[in-house]
Design a protein around this motif. Structure first.
Motif, PDB file in Angstrom:
ATOM      1  N   ALA A   1      55.428 -42.851   5.811  1.00 11.64           N
ATOM      2  CA  ALA A   1      56.323 -44.023   5.299  1.00 11.64           C
ATOM      3  C   ALA A   1      57.551 -43.947   5.870  1.00 11.64           C
ATOM      4  CB  ALA A   1      56.469 -43.944   3.739  1.00 11.64           C
ATOM      5  N   ARG A   2      58.146 -42.649   6.061  1.00 13.88           N
ATOM      6  CA  ARG A   2      59.591 -42.506   6.719  1.00 13.88           C
ATOM      7  C   ARG A   2      59.525 -42.960   8.236  1.00 13.88           C
ATOM      8  NH1 ARG A   2      62.520 -37.262   5.599  1.00 13.88           N
ATOM      9  NH2 ARG A   2      63.925 -38.309   6.793  1.00 13.88           N
TER      10      ARG A   2
ATOM     11  N   ARG B   1      64.733 -44.725  11.974  1.00 12.09           N
ATOM     12  CA  ARG B   1      65.089 -44.405  13.284  1.00 12.09           C
ATOM     13  C   ARG B   1      65.450 -43.142  13.811  1.00 12.09           C
ATOM     14  NH1 ARG B   1      65.773 -48.009  17.917  1.00 12.09           N
ATOM     15  NH2 ARG B   1      66.317 -46.687  19.711  1.00 12.09           N
ATOM     16  N   PHE B   2      64.738 -42.201  14.795  1.00 14.76           N
ATOM     17  CA  PHE B   2      64.838 -40.741  15.056  1.00 14.76           C
ATOM     18  C   PHE B   2      65.666 -40.683  16.329  1.00 14.76           C
ATOM     19  CE2 PHE B   2      61.437 -41.328  12.172  1.00 14.76           C
ATOM     20  CZ  PHE B   2      61.677 -40.363  11.226  1.00 14.76           C
TER      21      PHE B   2
ATOM     22  N   ALA C   1      60.451 -45.618  15.977  1.00 18.00           N
ATOM     23  CA  ALA C   1      61.753 -45.681  16.846  1.00 18.00           C
ATOM     24  C   ALA C   1      62.280 -44.377  17.182  1.00 18.00           C
ATOM     25  CB  ALA C   1      62.532 -46.764  16.217  1.00 18.00           C
ATOM     26  N   ALA C   2      62.595 -44.136  18.347  1.00 18.83           N
ATOM     27  CA  ALA C   2      63.535 -42.762  18.688  1.00 18.83           C
ATOM     28  C   ALA C   2      63.927 -42.912  19.958  1.00 18.83           C
ATOM     29  CB  ALA C   2      62.343 -41.841  18.682  1.00 18.83           C
ATOM     30  N   ASP C   3      65.139 -42.538  20.077  1.00 17.50           N
ATOM     31  CA  ASP C   3      65.875 -42.624  21.181  1.00 17.50           C
ATOM     32  C   ASP C   3      65.451 -41.956  22.373  1.00 17.50           C
ATOM     33  OD1 ASP C   3      67.557 -44.163  20.220  1.00 17.50           O
ATOM     34  OD2 ASP C   3      69.154 -42.635  19.742  1.00 17.50           O
ATOM     35  N   VAL C   4      64.677 -40.525  22.140  1.00 19.39           N
ATOM     36  CA  VAL C   4      64.187 -39.949  23.219  1.00 19.39           C
ATOM     37  C   VAL C   4      62.710 -39.498  22.766  1.00 19.39           C
ATOM     38  CG1 VAL C   4      63.961 -37.647  24.832  1.00 19.39           C
ATOM     39  CG2 VAL C   4      66.233 -38.675  24.370  1.00 19.39           C
TER      40      VAL C   4
END
Ligand SMILES: Cc1cc2nc3c(=O)[nH]c(=O)nc-3n(C[C@H](O)[C@H](O)[C@H](O)COP(=O)(O)OP(=O)(O)OC[C@H]3O[C@@H](n4cnc5c(N)ncnc54)[C@H](O)[C@@H]3O)c2cc1C
Length: 525
Positions: free
Chosen positions: A14-15, A20-21, A221-224
């Motif tokens: 769920a998280r 966003r990570f 969603a994650a930046d890298v």
């Protein structure tokens, strides 16, 4: 002790879909788990997904040694051995409940009671160097043993050929439990982890990869994104599409388990394979002993490599040449097969060079891929990977915190379960040392999703005694069903799936499949 809530798959999924990570790690083998731990302890918000269970790839199928690699010394790779031994020592310090020192015997076989002096000198030189490059920190030096001393460690060593032996020290760990513990330690530091969550595509923002999409459509969603998928690394790189694949060259290695009365080894033993330039390890493990490994180039399906009749024959030829008791394929009570995620490096001409190096590369779209390496060096691989990621992100601690970080130890919680309900102290599988409490604790707190998770990785019962484990499976499914919310039908389906998997393993063990001839086998341990 970990908060069980932080290791709940449904809550974590769920998280994953709603937050966003900083970093998304694809792959929950020892490499990915190590990266997640390094990232979380640098203060970054990290997610990790695996398409199957934690350690369901190569990281549950190794030789389970935490070692410097004695043979690399013969190739004058002193720095590499030094680094490996430093990691071995860190693991012994940071996870003494999971990693233990293990003595190794190298029997010297000769003719008429003599062994060539020149070869003995080469052995003692290599072992002295192993001690000097850091091996000594384990608290023991190598030593030479007499024939009588050696035979005490493995009484069935051929008395007619045995002349003397060397004894040196390395370490070992249960690879799947080590991986799980690293992942749970990462979760304690805030990492959000979910198993059985295959990445189907990569998520893009402009030209950059910023996360991934799971097979069920969930977008993370994650930046890298870190690609830590071992032998599957090329596949993720193809999804990226912005760089040439790293070219993984899988090499298969198998192990077989036999009862210890057949090979009564008190400590690990190194034996040569007749007609080949390789040696194998004989390692006592609880009630049994395992033999391994092979090393064959592999171009079959990477999902389920199998241990075939030819693999079994290869390993048994080594033990039967070194000992008096004849071990046959009927004595084999467990098998496992894994694939080394070797990086095919165009600059390397020797295949042996490939096995021990790891590489960290970044694609034009920003996917950081870490490949190669060893179980032993997972922490250093994670450190190198996160150094690159932190630079890209421009945030997170610049230096790793894992050199002295203790891994989670919650054995006391399992004892507490038994204290509360003594029936949970009963053996999980007759003849093995696991208790029912191990399975119940796993179901409650170790992100178990299938019966195989419990019987092949949380415990290693399947590897230690396949038939006994299959027989016990229905009762074990019933025991853990309430904690996992399984209906009677679901529990029966889990037993059927597990039984089918074990039967396939058994069939493969008796099947002759064309494999490279012994002389084509490469040189990696
Ligand atoms: C026979 C053998 C013996 C060995 N012995 C030793 C030893 O004694 N000591 C030692 O130090 N090293 C040893 N090694 C090396 C060591 O086991 C490996 O280097 C290490 O386990 C590799 O871990 P990994 O995390 O990179 O890969 P893996 O453990 O394979 O992890 C990759 C993970 O990625 C996941 N994945 C793949 N695709 C996706 C996707 N699309 N979405 C989500 N997840 C995905 C997979 O499910 C898998 O769990 C041995 C290796 C072999 C084969």
């Amino acid at each position: 002790m970990t908060s069980p809530l932080s290791f709940d798959r449904a809550a974590n999924l769920a998280r994953l879909g709603s937050e966003r990570f900083d970093v998304l790690v694809i792959g929950g083998g020892i490499t990915g788990a190590g990266v997640a731990l390094d990232a979380a302890t640098r203060g970054l918000k990290v997610a990790l997904v695996d398409k199957g269970d934690l350690a369901s790839g190569t990281s549950s199928k190794s030789s389970k040694l935490v070692h410097g690699g004695l043979r690399y010394l013969q190739q004058r790779e002193f720095r590499l051995v030094y680094e490996n031994l430093a990691e071995r020592q860190r693991l012994l310090n940071n996870a003494p409940h999971l990693v233990e020192p293990l003595p190794f015997l190298i029997p010297l076989f000769g003719k008429d009671g003599t062994f060539p002096k020149a070869i003995a000198k080469i052995y003692s030189g290599a072992l002295r160097m192993y001690d000097l490059t850091g091996g000594i920190r384990i608290g023991h030096r190598y030593k030479r043993l007499t024939k009588d001393e050696a035979i005490k460690y493995l009484p069935t060593l051929r008395p007619d050929r045995l002349v003397a032996a060397f004894l040196y020290w390395d370490a070992r760990a249960d690879d799947a439990r080590l991986t799980l513990t690293i992942a749970r330690t990462a979760a304690e530091h805030g990492a959000v982890i979910a198993t059985y969550s295959p990445v189907a595509s990569l998520r893009r923002e402009g030209d950059a990869v910023r996360g991934a999409v799971l097979e069920d459509g969930m977008s993370i969603a994650a930046d890298v994104v870190v690609n830590a998928t071992g032998v599957w690394a090329d596949h993720i790189q193809r999804l990226d599409g912005s760089a040439e694949p790293v070219h993984i060259r899988p090499a298969k290695g198998v192990h077989v388990t036999v009862p210890s009365h057949k090979v009564p080894a008190e400590i690990a033993v190194v034996v040569n394979v007749p007609g080949d330039r390789r040696s194998i390890f004989v390692v006592p493990w609880g009630e049994q002993v395992y033999l391994g490994t092979t090393d064959t180039d592999y171009d079959g399906p990477i999902e389920e490599p199998t241990c075939t009749a030819d693999d079994v024959a290869y390993l048994l030829s080594a033990i039967n040449a070194a000992t008096t008791a004849t071990v046959t394929s009927d004595d084999v009570i467990g098998t496992w097969a894994g694939l080394r995620p070797l990086v095919a490096d165009a600059k390397s001409t020797r295949t042996a060079d490939l096995s021990r190096r790891h590489s960290v590369t970044t694609s034009p779209a920003g996917v950081v891929t870490v490949t190669g390496g060893k179980l032993t060096t997972y922490r250093a691989m994670a450190e190198d990977t996160m150094d690159v990621v932190v630079k890209r992100l421009g945030r997170g601690a610049k230096r790793t915190k894992t050199k002295r970080l203790k891994l989670l130890d919650d054995r006391a919680a399992i004892d507490a379960l038994v204290a509360g309900d003594p029936s949970l102290g009963a053996p999980l599988v007759p003849g093995l040392s696991y208790r029912c409490a191990d399975a119940v604790y796993a179901a409650r707190h170790e992100m178990v999703h299938t019966l195989a998770d419990v019987l092949a990785r949380r415990t290693r019962a399947l590897l230690l005694d396949r038939d006994a484990t299959v027989k016990a499976a229905p009762a074990i499914a019933k025991l853990i069903a309430p904690d996992l919310g399984w209906s009677t039908e679901e529990a029966a389906a889990q037993v059927a799936a597990f039984t089918a998997m074990a039967a396939a393993e058994e069939r493969a063990q008796h099947a002759h499949i064309n494999e490279p001839a012994l002389s084509e086998r490469s040189e990696r341990p």
